[in-house]
Write an enzyme that holds these catalytic residues in place. Sequence first.
Site, mmCIF file in Angstrom:
data_model
loop_
_atom_site.group_PDB
_atom_site.id
_atom_site.type_symbol
_atom_site.label_atom_id
_atom_site.label_comp_id
_atom_site.label_asym_id
_atom_site.label_seq_id
_atom_site.Cartn_x
_atom_site.Cartn_y
_atom_site.Cartn_z
ATOM 1 N N ALA A 30 1.353 -1.600 3.033
ATOM 2 C CA ALA A 30 0.074 -0.938 2.757
ATOM 3 C C ALA A 30 -0.690 -1.763 1.706
ATOM 4 C CB ALA A 30 0.301 0.507 2.338
ATOM 5 N N SER A 31 -1.205 -1.130 0.667
ATOM 6 C CA SER A 31 -2.052 -1.852 -0.289
ATOM 7 C C SER A 31 -1.293 -2.811 -1.197
ATOM 8 C CB SER A 31 -2.842 -0.852 -1.147
ATOM 9 O OG SER A 31 -3.869 -0.266 -0.392
ATOM 10 N N VAL A 32 0.026 -2.773 -1.204
ATOM 11 C CA VAL A 32 0.787 -3.817 -1.886
ATOM 12 C C VAL A 32 0.488 -5.176 -1.253
ATOM 13 C CG1 VAL A 32 3.130 -4.630 -2.417
ATOM 14 C CG2 VAL A 32 2.564 -2.217 -2.687
#
Length: 472
Positions: free
Chosen positions: A112-114
């Site tokens: 995801a946003s990692v």
Amino acid sequence: MIFSFRRCWAFKSLFIALSGLLFLVPENFSSSAHPLRGNFGEDSGAPSVNRFFMQNRVHKIDSLVQAYVERAHFNGSVLVAAGGVLIYESSIGMANYFDKSKLTKQHSFQLASVSKQFTAIAILLLHQRNMLSIDDPLSKYLPELPYPGVTIRNLLNHTAGVPDYLKLIEDECTLEKLPTNDHLIKLLSDRNLPCYFTPGRRFSYSNTGYAILASVVEKVTGDSFSGFLRSQIFDPLQMNYTFTSVEKINQQTSVATITSGHRGFRNRYTLPFPTIHDRILGDKGIFSNAGDLFKWDQALYSESLISAKLLADAFSPTTLANGKTVDYGFGFRLDERSPEKLVYHHGTWQGYRTSFMRYLANGNTIIILNNTNQRLNHEIIENIEPIIMAPFEPNSTQILARVIVESGLIPSLKTFERMKAGGLIVRPDIRILEDVALGLSKERHFTQSNRVLEFLEIVDLAYTNDPLDKPI
């Protein structure tokens, strides 16, 4: 141990000779002067013995994780490093609740946003190679976009104000043909939607900005974003279980250990519906596992990818036009956990929740990846932090063990004599040294394991009162 009397006497003679020599020229070996006390978390290239001294912390972390498994049915992977040394890694539960496949350490999760930090580092790589500047206007690379005044830096630190693409894509496209980053750029151009605010005046977290950055990478390099990440980051770092959603869709990866994201409530799980966004990269779309992320974590310390100066910029707060600062750098959120500077990111997408925490002062790392959308990551992290942040002072035998492994037999005997002369030790703790030797042997570091055993034999002879221990 099988050890000849003649060899025993030779070792004992050597030990006595060294003792006499070193006693005549004692060195200051107080705890304040000892060179290893200040940098015990560093790794000199020899097999690190630090993890063998972390067992108490490991047991605490494992007990904590198991409590969350029993109480809240935690499902996922947890990795913890202290001082750059991996001390705990565990994968618990199911990779897929519907085919009953068990989760292993090799299984990859949607980050995801990692994923955003990989996009940011990709841009910094191009900056470092003088292929672009982060202060260039976006129009230099994507002139069709209607965003005058937006710079690459604005996109990196979420101060561009570009409109949100997620609903725009859902309104304009169908699942029959998954849109790509090229489709996104054309859509933004065709719709001619203005920025929400003057670039640089506000902070507004933006998935669109990072998707545009991936397109900038493609424009500058002539390569696909997936191809650039693979050739410049994933393959060089041997991140063998890391790939993009595009590679997955195109079957360009042979990784078989891919988890499924689940949405759950009271231990009942469903698989999320297919998403139209899976071919758009930059803001999300990278799959990885905890072990590969630890390789990434360590590479960011080594400057093998990015210079320390550029990383310092990436880990610095954003300053707005009015002088106020925001705790976001380039692809990383920022915080303080005294005395630690924390750079981190969380992610949530399609049944996954991910957390990647880097504590820069002491090289600590916490990685939590779960694929059942559980809201547990923050709580688990808050409970692990005090365990790994507690001060660690190696005792005298632990200091000796490291010298033996890193420097060899003679330097360790000299160190032992200096410690005795300084009153820091009377006799080494045999159990600690035996545990280190066994651990090194299990990890196939046989040379270092034998060094520890030889040291034990010599020290045993120095303290023996056995009347039969005579030369023959």
